[in-house]
Design a protein around this motif. Sequence first.
Motif, PDB file in Angstrom:
ATOM      1  N   ASP A  44     -20.248  87.114 -26.160  1.00  0.00           N
ATOM      2  CA  ASP A  44     -20.157  85.656 -26.118  1.00  0.00           C
ATOM      3  C   ASP A  44     -20.035  85.033 -27.502  1.00  0.00           C
ATOM      4  OD1 ASP A  44     -20.665  85.745 -23.328  1.00  0.00           O
ATOM      5  OD2 ASP A  44     -22.826  85.774 -23.699  1.00  0.00           O
ATOM      6  N   TYR A  45     -20.607  85.692 -28.511  1.00  0.00           N
ATOM      7  CA  TYR A  45     -20.816  85.049 -29.812  1.00  0.00           C
ATOM      8  C   TYR A  45     -20.755  86.113 -30.900  1.00  0.00           C
ATOM      9  CZ  TYR A  45     -23.468  82.326 -33.361  1.00  0.00           C
ATOM     10  OH  TYR A  45     -23.882  81.663 -34.488  1.00  0.00           O
ATOM     11  N   VAL A  46     -20.167  85.763 -32.028  1.00  0.00           N
ATOM     12  CA  VAL A  46     -20.085  86.666 -33.173  1.00  0.00           C
ATOM     13  C   VAL A  46     -20.689  85.988 -34.398  1.00  0.00           C
ATOM     14  CG1 VAL A  46     -18.576  87.941 -34.741  1.00  0.00           C
ATOM     15  CG2 VAL A  46     -18.011  87.804 -32.303  1.00  0.00           C
ATOM     16  N   ASN A  74     -14.198  83.402 -28.057  1.00  0.00           N
ATOM     17  CA  ASN A  74     -15.648  83.437 -28.224  1.00  0.00           C
ATOM     18  C   ASN A  74     -16.083  82.566 -29.410  1.00  0.00           C
ATOM     19  OD1 ASN A  74     -14.283  86.066 -29.337  1.00  0.00           O
ATOM     20  ND2 ASN A  74     -16.001  85.651 -30.718  1.00  0.00           N
ATOM     21  N   ARG A  75     -17.308  82.120 -29.375  1.00  0.00           N
ATOM     22  CA  ARG A  75     -17.845  81.304 -30.456  1.00  0.00           C
ATOM     23  C   ARG A  75     -18.248  82.199 -31.633  1.00  0.00           C
ATOM     24  NH1 ARG A  75     -21.101  76.224 -27.782  1.00  0.00           N
ATOM     25  NH2 ARG A  75     -19.649  75.874 -26.056  1.00  0.00           N
ATOM     26  N   VAL A  76     -18.195  81.599 -32.828  1.00  0.00           N
ATOM     27  CA  VAL A  76     -18.467  82.386 -34.028  1.00  0.00           C
ATOM     28  C   VAL A  76     -19.291  81.574 -35.029  1.00  0.00           C
ATOM     29  CG1 VAL A  76     -16.320  83.713 -33.825  1.00  0.00           C
ATOM     30  CG2 VAL A  76     -16.375  81.649 -35.262  1.00  0.00           C
ATOM     31  N   ALA A  77     -19.880  82.301 -35.978  1.00  0.00           N
ATOM     32  CA  ALA A  77     -20.508  81.701 -37.154  1.00  0.00           C
ATOM     33  C   ALA A  77     -20.297  82.652 -38.316  1.00  0.00           C
ATOM     34  CB  ALA A  77     -21.995  81.457 -36.927  1.00  0.00           C
ATOM     35  N   SER A  78     -20.275  82.111 -39.518  1.00  0.00           N
ATOM     36  CA  SER A  78     -20.155  82.909 -40.726  1.00  0.00           C
ATOM     37  C   SER A  78     -21.321  82.568 -41.640  1.00  0.00           C
ATOM     38  CB  SER A  78     -18.833  82.634 -41.445  1.00  0.00           C
ATOM     39  OG  SER A  78     -17.737  82.989 -40.618  1.00  0.00           O
ATOM     40  N   VAL A 104     -25.259  87.576 -24.969  1.00  0.00           N
ATOM     41  CA  VAL A 104     -25.039  88.782 -25.770  1.00  0.00           C
ATOM     42  C   VAL A 104     -24.160  88.428 -26.967  1.00  0.00           C
ATOM     43  CG1 VAL A 104     -23.086  89.479 -24.318  1.00  0.00           C
ATOM     44  CG2 VAL A 104     -24.260  91.188 -25.705  1.00  0.00           C
ATOM     45  N   ALA A 105     -24.517  88.970 -28.127  1.00  0.00           N
ATOM     46  CA  ALA A 105     -23.826  88.618 -29.367  1.00  0.00           C
ATOM     47  C   ALA A 105     -23.574  89.858 -30.209  1.00  0.00           C
ATOM     48  CB  ALA A 105     -24.652  87.612 -30.165  1.00  0.00           C
ATOM     49  N   LEU A 106     -22.561  89.758 -31.042  1.00  0.00           N
ATOM     50  CA  LEU A 106     -22.218  90.799 -32.012  1.00  0.00           C
ATOM     51  C   LEU A 106     -22.538  90.277 -33.404  1.00  0.00           C
ATOM     52  CD1 LEU A 106     -20.711  93.508 -32.778  1.00  0.00           C
ATOM     53  CD2 LEU A 106     -18.627  92.117 -32.904  1.00  0.00           C
ATOM     54  N   VAL A 107     -23.248  91.072 -34.180  1.00  0.00           N
ATOM     55  CA  VAL A 107     -23.525  90.767 -35.579  1.00  0.00           C
ATOM     56  C   VAL A 107     -22.834  91.834 -36.418  1.00  0.00           C
ATOM     57  CG1 VAL A 107     -25.301  90.395 -37.326  1.00  0.00           C
ATOM     58  CG2 VAL A 107     -25.779  89.842 -34.929  1.00  0.00           C
ATOM     59  N   VAL A 108     -22.030  91.417 -37.399  1.00  0.00           N
ATOM     60  CA  VAL A 108     -21.239  92.395 -38.147  1.00  0.00           C
ATOM     61  C   VAL A 108     -21.089  91.957 -39.600  1.00  0.00           C
ATOM     62  CG1 VAL A 108     -19.099  91.313 -37.324  1.00  0.00           C
ATOM     63  CG2 VAL A 108     -19.026  93.647 -38.222  1.00  0.00           C
ATOM     64  N   GLY A 109     -21.163  92.925 -40.506  1.00  0.00           N
ATOM     65  CA  GLY A 109     -20.938  92.677 -41.921  1.00  0.00           C
ATOM     66  C   GLY A 109     -20.277  93.874 -42.564  1.00  0.00           C
ATOM     67  N   ALA A 110     -19.405  93.628 -43.545  1.00  0.00           N
ATOM     68  CA  ALA A 110     -18.709  94.713 -44.224  1.00  0.00           C
ATOM     69  C   ALA A 110     -18.281  94.244 -45.604  1.00  0.00           C
ATOM     70  CB  ALA A 110     -17.490  95.171 -43.417  1.00  0.00           C
ATOM     71  N   ASP A 111     -18.046  95.204 -46.491  1.00  0.00           N
ATOM     72  CA  ASP A 111     -17.683  94.853 -47.859  1.00  0.00           C
ATOM     73  C   ASP A 111     -16.818  95.932 -48.475  1.00  0.00           C
ATOM     74  OD1 ASP A 111     -17.648  93.194 -50.042  1.00  0.00           O
ATOM     75  OD2 ASP A 111     -19.769  93.390 -50.526  1.00  0.00           O
ATOM     76  N   THR A 112     -15.960  95.501 -49.395  1.00  0.00           N
ATOM     77  CA  THR A 112     -15.243  96.378 -50.318  1.00  0.00           C
ATOM     78  C   THR A 112     -15.619  95.913 -51.719  1.00  0.00           C
ATOM     79  OG1 THR A 112     -13.384  96.717 -48.807  1.00  0.00           O
ATOM     80  CG2 THR A 112     -12.990  97.135 -51.142  1.00  0.00           C
ATOM     81  N   THR A 113     -16.145  96.805 -52.535  1.00  0.00           N
ATOM     82  CA  THR A 113     -16.755  96.388 -53.801  1.00  0.00           C
ATOM     83  C   THR A 113     -15.962  96.899 -55.001  1.00  0.00           C
ATOM     84  OG1 THR A 113     -18.185  98.351 -53.833  1.00  0.00           O
ATOM     85  CG2 THR A 113     -19.054  96.354 -52.791  1.00  0.00           C
ATOM     86  N   PRO A 114     -16.125  96.224 -56.139  1.00  0.00           N
ATOM     87  CA  PRO A 114     -15.442  96.669 -57.355  1.00  0.00           C
ATOM     88  C   PRO A 114     -16.121  97.893 -57.958  1.00  0.00           C
ATOM     89  CG  PRO A 114     -16.867  94.828 -57.844  1.00  0.00           C
ATOM     90  CD  PRO A 114     -16.924  95.016 -56.357  1.00  0.00           C
ATOM     91  N   LYS A 115     -15.455  98.535 -58.868  1.00  0.00           N
ATOM     92  CA  LYS A 115     -16.039  99.644 -59.597  1.00  0.00           C
ATOM     93  C   LYS A 115     -17.097  99.112 -60.551  1.00  0.00           C
ATOM     94  CE  LYS A 115     -14.851 103.575 -62.568  1.00  0.00           C
ATOM     95  NZ  LYS A 115     -13.756 104.291 -63.278  1.00  0.00           N
ATOM     96  N   GLY A 116     -18.200  99.821 -60.695  1.00  0.00           N
ATOM     97  CA  GLY A 116     -19.242  99.405 -61.619  1.00  0.00           C
ATOM     98  C   GLY A 116     -20.155  98.352 -61.023  1.00  0.00           C
ATOM     99  N   PHE A 117     -20.984  97.730 -61.856  1.00  0.00           N
ATOM    100  CA  PHE A 117     -21.915  96.732 -61.347  1.00  0.00           C
ATOM    101  C   PHE A 117     -21.196  95.425 -61.041  1.00  0.00           C
ATOM    102  CE2 PHE A 117     -22.509  96.599 -66.051  1.00  0.00           C
ATOM    103  CZ  PHE A 117     -22.065  95.314 -66.300  1.00  0.00           C
TER     104      PHE A 117
END
Length: 394
Positions: A44-46, A74-78, A104-117
């Motif tokens: 229903d919701y992300v 479906n409804r969403v939030a960021s 019922v809801a889906l929670v999702v997170g993902a990242d692509t990061t740079p080299k180093g700090f």
Amino acid sequence: MTEIAVLGVGMHPWGKWGRNFVEYGVAAARAALDDAGLGWADIDYVAGADTIRNGYPGFIAGATFSQALGWRGNRVASCYAACASGAHAINLARAQILAGFCDVALVVGADTTPKGFFAPVGGDRPEDPDWLRFRLLGATNPTYFALYARRRMDLYGATREDFARVKVKNALHGLANPNARYRKEVTVQDVMASPTVADPLRLLDICATSDGGAAMVVSSLEYAKRHTADPVRISAVSTVTPTYPQTVIEMPNFATDSAATVPPPERGFRDAIGFAAYHEAGIGPEDVDVAEVYDLSTALELDWYENLGLCKEGEAERLLRDGETSIGGRIPVNPSGGLACFGEAIPAQAIAQVCELTWQLRGQASGRQVEGAKVGITVNQGLFGHGSSVIVRT
């Protein structure tokens, strides 16, 4: 009733894959849906945890992942709360469920990061404290980690060997974790011999930056009863902010509040994060069987033992040396391997912590199982005063 159920969890393995972050989030979401025995059409919701490094799609993660999974209205939030983004996204989904707006809801997170700090976001922003601490002070994240480590050494007599022992423990825990980026046993000598990054911390004391994704399917308890007899439950989500005055510097600040005419708060910020979760769940530290904590550095993990009340102030080193925080000890910490084995994929990591505890409480953490685990707690924090702690139990 303030509890919700965890129906499914999923992850994309951490690493340096160099691909679009959406790919990692979609893989994690599909794994969570499969684990829940549900389809995308059932959601229903992300609630999407945002990343600020991956263009406009990163800022609107809820819609970005919904589009990638297939538009269906479906409804969403960021949500962006720096390293606490995942827990705050969980809290958004929980609020929708408890308010009766969705089942019922889906929670999702993902990242692509740079080299180093991590470096400051581009642009000229002289009124932004995070920009200033990089540009004006040169205070990178490892610099802050080292200052916290020095504080621990000065206050409690921690040694470099103690910090190294944290890495040794977490590396051993992560050996059997298929989602971990680093799966290699190390010794105290290995850590001590690695290059100095920010004294007293060596390279192996500090977590890497990584690509990865994590997702959860959560629901009302009523909905869950139709799918499983004994779901893992989320009993608390703490998203507290600091209380004035802050007497310990926290990133991105480079000064404490003035407390000349104001008494210090009853609890400092980090102590308050876990306390709020305990209070909401109606339990205490003595009830916890397993913890996933935010080990940006080995020294910081020791601080969290005390912040969560797993031991008294100044006793974290003894807890570690006695093996109490290892699998098989009284209160295993970071059985996943922690950030020491994963690295930072910022929007995903608070969700990943809950994924790990779900597997632990289900008895599905093969090779790293904490026997008899019934109650688990996570803790981390995001820049600008974003608390993050989640309590799960069977």
